[in-house]
Design an enzyme around this catalytic site. Structure first.
Site, PDB file in Angstrom:
ATOM      1  N   TYR A 107       0.788  -1.217   0.000  1.00 27.34           N
ATOM      2  CA  TYR A 107       0.000   0.000   0.000  1.00 27.34           C
ATOM      3  C   TYR A 107       0.832   1.286   0.000  1.00 27.34           C
ATOM      4  O   TYR A 107       1.874   1.350   0.630  1.00 27.34           O
ATOM      5  CB  TYR A 107      -0.876  -0.007   1.257  1.00 27.34           C
ATOM      6  CG  TYR A 107      -1.839   1.129   1.275  1.00 27.34           C
ATOM      7  CD1 TYR A 107      -2.958   1.099   0.456  1.00 27.34           C
ATOM      8  CD2 TYR A 107      -1.618   2.241   2.076  1.00 27.34           C
ATOM      9  CE1 TYR A 107      -3.842   2.160   0.461  1.00 27.34           C
ATOM     10  CE2 TYR A 107      -2.503   3.291   2.078  1.00 27.34           C
ATOM     11  CZ  TYR A 107      -3.619   3.253   1.265  1.00 27.34           C
ATOM     12  OH  TYR A 107      -4.482   4.302   1.266  1.00 27.34           O
ATOM     13  N   TRP A 109       0.851   5.803  -1.517  1.00 31.28           N
ATOM     14  CA  TRP A 109       0.424   6.797  -2.503  1.00 31.28           C
ATOM     15  C   TRP A 109       1.430   7.025  -3.614  1.00 31.28           C
ATOM     16  O   TRP A 109       1.103   7.647  -4.627  1.00 31.28           O
ATOM     17  CB  TRP A 109       0.115   8.119  -1.799  1.00 31.28           C
ATOM     18  CG  TRP A 109      -1.333   8.249  -1.475  1.00 31.28           C
ATOM     19  CD1 TRP A 109      -2.068   7.397  -0.712  1.00 31.28           C
ATOM     20  CD2 TRP A 109      -2.233   9.282  -1.906  1.00 31.28           C
ATOM     21  NE1 TRP A 109      -3.362   7.845  -0.626  1.00 31.28           N
ATOM     22  CE2 TRP A 109      -3.484   9.004  -1.345  1.00 31.28           C
ATOM     23  CE3 TRP A 109      -2.087  10.426  -2.683  1.00 31.28           C
ATOM     24  CZ2 TRP A 109      -4.598   9.814  -1.555  1.00 31.28           C
ATOM     25  CZ3 TRP A 109      -3.188  11.232  -2.878  1.00 31.28           C
ATOM     26  CH2 TRP A 109      -4.433  10.911  -2.331  1.00 31.28           C
TER      27      TRP A 109
END
Ligand code: MGD
Ligand code: MGD
Ligand code: MO
Length: 781
Positions: A107, A109
């Site tokens: 995970y 950004w």
């Protein structure tokens, strides 16, 4: 030719006459300052300059690290050696333990840009190798991703079809904003923001006479224009109690027979169970305003007044929009406020009507309120994953600490895999995960941890093999603000410093060593990929009647290309909700009843859930009304930082400039500061039984007494030796995740519950420990 780049903060133009090199795109009405600091951050001495291997791993090979991860020194090596070590280790793990022992492409950004998206590159690479244990859902709104399809419809559909600001301004009379509308958050859009529209949108709504209710423990929400805060009604609610308020409003609509009977009959199932609960048929407790007042710490009269307003709106067909900030569900029992808000909106009967109903995320991200056209932009296919096992994303520490154990998720029992190798690229678990001291322990378990990183963040420091990655400024890419109506060529604006390579180049080099380059690259080089991805997206756009420049070279020459219509220029085609309300039988929802589930039998029956199966108030373990508050009497909100994205660019002067003594400010109410004898700027220790960190006092009357706020994003700093990361150790920088609990939002959804945290704050005794997160780790030049 003008040269542009795209980031999660917006579009910026290159200007080599200026020290900061990047100026906001001139068409952006409210550009974010954050992106202007990319150049400064990119050229920092904290870059990972060369591949580096942890000494203990280099000497003894793979295996659990027993405290040495994060405390060993590093040895810098040449690329061929680093790639050989990584390729051999991947081969070893697959042959000894199978692909299900790899947790890869996890995970985070990463950066904007459709080709050099590091997670996609990593997933594609590991899929080509046969697969990996993946993660499901997000830290942002994992609970909503889980529960919304069970009770109504995918949360993504709801958000994609959200009305534009203009539609809200035209139709909305009352907007209840649970979590406010913090425009600091709408600076951001995953994979790129175009124009920043939120502050203007809010102003327009207010100018048109809409009543906005900021239901939040925090008053100051609108970054660009604090005067807008004053024009909103502030209901300072006790954190984690929104469900009780929503239920009381629903109760009031029901007892006054002021709800939309037709909508409830046609479009929902389970009304009776829900109403029985509200009326207290079984437990004898009416979930009314008096009841909610004791939980929410809002006057019963004020709640009843709000209920009256909703009743008026319902009778006069004035539109009410109930909006939840994403953060509300990042909490214990996080599915309940979502379900309760949906139920209240159902009682009001305006779901699917312009400007009314239920919304999720106005104020949480830039694209909410865009309202224009979207296309399927350029995308690199990930390939298919040969491993079926996955974990809910926020359960990573549990997975590492409890391989083979069972856990409930989405009404089923599942089993944690045994992970030997992890490969991170584009996420920072020592930013995003909760209870970091526990994570540090869990991190010692696997045999090998690899990180592609740009900077010496905690993510790099806690790895065995660190591979230096480029930033967006150092590579050519296609910028596609996915939700926002723009496409552009992202120019390479600087050479990669030292030996950094793009994630694509790193995975290509590994693919060659592992004989999967044909699958991974399909014969393309980087330029070939850019041309191909762009031309595929162009064809898709053309099928929808949108003309884009002929090829990537033409796109480069064209600058920023807008393909979305002017936001809200004309009504959009009827969305999922509109079709459903129009014809619930013909366009049913994908739920067991085909309708909105006000009661869900499976959720009620699956014993591990311990849920009633309808929206209900459940007392969290950590909240101000509970027993724990006696020991730790302050509720900590660890919300998103105003001056950066998560931990990204924390080393820039924008982020550093807001820190007294270099520590992240913690906001306290004047009374809480006075009770503890604390003054502005003073250094304090923020602590509970899980950990402690240093922070600097910021006193603000705009926060509810009993509540404190410490934004996320300070680079995790337990000292140069991470083996000191223990509950008794002191994090030095102000990272709230040393005190947050690594406890699932619920057994149903297993989302993060970061917002459910109680702490105490005291003056820091003695000299503050020196920061070490901006010092290179031992062995690194
Ligand atoms: N307490 C608390 N914790 C939270 C939250 C909260 O509200 N409270 N919010 C949660 C939420 S909503 C989220 S989304 C997460 C965010 O968590 P993350 O997305 O993990 O946080 P970032 O700081 O954006 O991490 C990105 C990392 O990738 C690196 N990076 C950037 N671009 C590239 C690239 O091109 N290649 C490579 N190899 N690396 C790159 C950066 O240096 C950085 O280390 O945090 C969660 N954590
Ligand atoms: N500048 C900036 N913007 C960002 C990000 C960033 O890192 N920096 N991250 C982006 C990401 S990944 C995400 S997921 C979104 C997150 O977007 P959100 O989840 O909306 O943002 P937060 O700031 O975490 O929380 C929003 C507000 O909720 C309120 N709040 C907290 N707890 C409670 C509660 O129990 N009840 C009520 N009623 N209110 C409460 C607080 O007032 C807080 O300001 O933001 C995005 N935008
Ligand atoms: Mo997020």
């Amino acid at each position: 030719m003008q040269r542009f780049t795209l980031s999660h903060w917006g579009i910026y133009q290159f200007d080599d006459q200026r020290a900061e090199r990047l100026v906001p795109w001139r068409c952006d009405p409210a550009p974010s300052a954050i992106g202007r600091y990319q150049w400064q951050a990119s050229t920092s001495p904290l870059r990972v300059k060369r591949p580096a291997v942890r000494k203990g791993w280099l000497e003894s090979g793979p295996g659990p690290a027993e405290g040495r991860r994060g405390s060993d020194e590093f040895v810098e090596v040449e690329w061929p050696q680093a790639l050989e070590l990584v390729a051999n280790e991947i081969k070893r793990v697959i042959s000894e333990h199978g692909n299900q022992a790899i947790y890869a492409a996890p995970y985070g950004w990463s950066s904007a840009g459709r080709f050099h998206h590091s997670q996609t590159q990593a997933r594609r690479f590991y899929n080509a190798l046969g697969g990996f244990v993946a993660s499901r859902h997000t830290y942002s709104f994992g609970t909503a991703e889980s529960v919304m399809p069970m009770i109504a419809e995918s949360i993504y559909t709801l958000m994609a079809e959200a009305d534009g600001w203009q539609t809200l301004a035209d139709h909305t009379a009352v907007m209840l904003c649970f979590g406010g509308l913090p425009t600091k958050n709408s600076q951001i859009e995953s994979s790129g923001a175009g124009r920043h529209l939120a502050a203007n949108g809010i102003r327009q709504l207010l100018d048109n006479g809409a009543a906005l209710y900021n239901i939040s423990p925090i008053h100051h929400q609108v970054l660009e224009a604090p005067e807008l805060d004053q024009r909103c009604h502030w209901l300072p609610i006790r954190p984690a109690t929104d469900t009780a308020l929503l239920l009381a409003l629903a109760h009031q609509l029901i007892v006054n027979n002021a709800y939309d009977h037709r909508f409830i009959e046609r479009c929902t199932s389970g009304y009776q169970q829900f109403a029985d609960y509200l009326l207290g048929t079984q437990d004898g407790i009416a979930k009314d305003a008096e009841w909610a007042a004791t939980i929410t710490d809002i006057d019963a009269a004020r709640i009843a007044e709000l209920g009256e307003l909703l009743i008026d709106c319902q009778r006069q067909q004035r539109r009410v929009l109930i909006n939840l900030a994403w953060g509300i569900q990042r909490a214990e029992n996080g599915e309940q406020p979502l379900w309760a808000a949906l139920a209240l909106a159902a009682l009001l009967g305006q779901l699917g009507l312009p400007g009314g109903g239920f919304a999720f995320g106005y104020g949480s991200t830039n694209s909410m309120g865009y309202g224009g056209q979207r296309i399927a932009g350029p995308r690199l296919e990930r390939g298919s994953n040969g491993v079926e096992q996955f974990i809910p994303v926020a359960r990573i520490a549990d997975m590492l600490l409890h391989p083979g154990e069972r856990y409930p998720f989405e009404n089923q029992w599942r089993k944690y895999p045994h992970i030997r190798l992890m490969h991170w690229a584009g996420g920072n678990p020592f930013h995003h995960h909760q209870d970091l001291n526990r994570l540090c322990q869990a991190w010692q378990r696997p045999d090998t941890i690899i990180a592609n990183e740009q900077f010496w963040t905690a993510n790099a420091r806690m790895a065995d093999i660190v591979l230096p990655a480029t930033t967006t400024l150092e590579r050519e890419d296609i910028g596609y603000a996915s939700n926002d109506g723009y496409i552009l060529a992202m120019h390479k604006l600087a050479d990669a410093p030292h030996e950094a390579l793009s994630d694509h180049a790193i995975f290509s080099a590994l693919a060659q060593r592992l004989d999967i380059n044909d699958i991974f690259n399909e014969g393309h080089d980087e330029q070939g990929w850019l041309d191909t991805l762009y031309s595929e997206a162009r064809q898709r756009a053309e099928q929808r009647g949108i003309k884009l420049p002929t090829d990537f070279a033409a796109l480069k020459a064209a600058g920023v290309v807008e393909f979305g219509r002017e936001p809200d220029a004309s009504p959009r085609p009827a969305g999922r909700w509109a079709r459903f309300r129009e014809d619930p039988e013909g366009a049913p929802l994908d739920t067991p009843s085909g309708k909105i589930m006000l009661f869900h039998p499976t959720i009620a029956d699956f014993s591990a859930n311990q849920l009633a199966g309808h929206p209900e108030w459940k007392e969290p373990i950590e909240w101000l009304g509970g027993a724990r508050a006696k020991r730790f009497p302050l509720h900590l909100i660890s919300s998103q930082p105003a001056n950066k994205l998560h931990s990204q660019l924390d080393h820039s002067s924008l982020s550093q400039g807001t820190r007294p003594h270099g520590r992240e400010p913690i906001t306290l109410s004047p009374s809480d500061a006075a009770q503890r004898g604390l003054s502005e700027g003073q250094l304090v220790k923020v602590f509970n039984e899980r950990g402690a960190c240093v922070a600097a006092v910021s006193i603000d009357a705009g926060i509810k007494p009993g509540v404190v706020k410490l934004a996320t994003g300070a680079w995790f700093d337990p000292g140069l030796d991470f083996s000191e990361a223990t509950p008794s150790g002191l994090e030095r920088h102000g990272n709230p995740n040393v005190v947050t609990a690594d406890r699932p939002s619920s057994s149903l959804t297993q989302g993060t519950s970061a917002m459910s945290t109680l702490v105490e704050v005291v003056a820091l005794q003695g000299n503050p420990p020196e920061l070490s997160c901006f010092t290179l780790p031992p062995g690194v030049s």
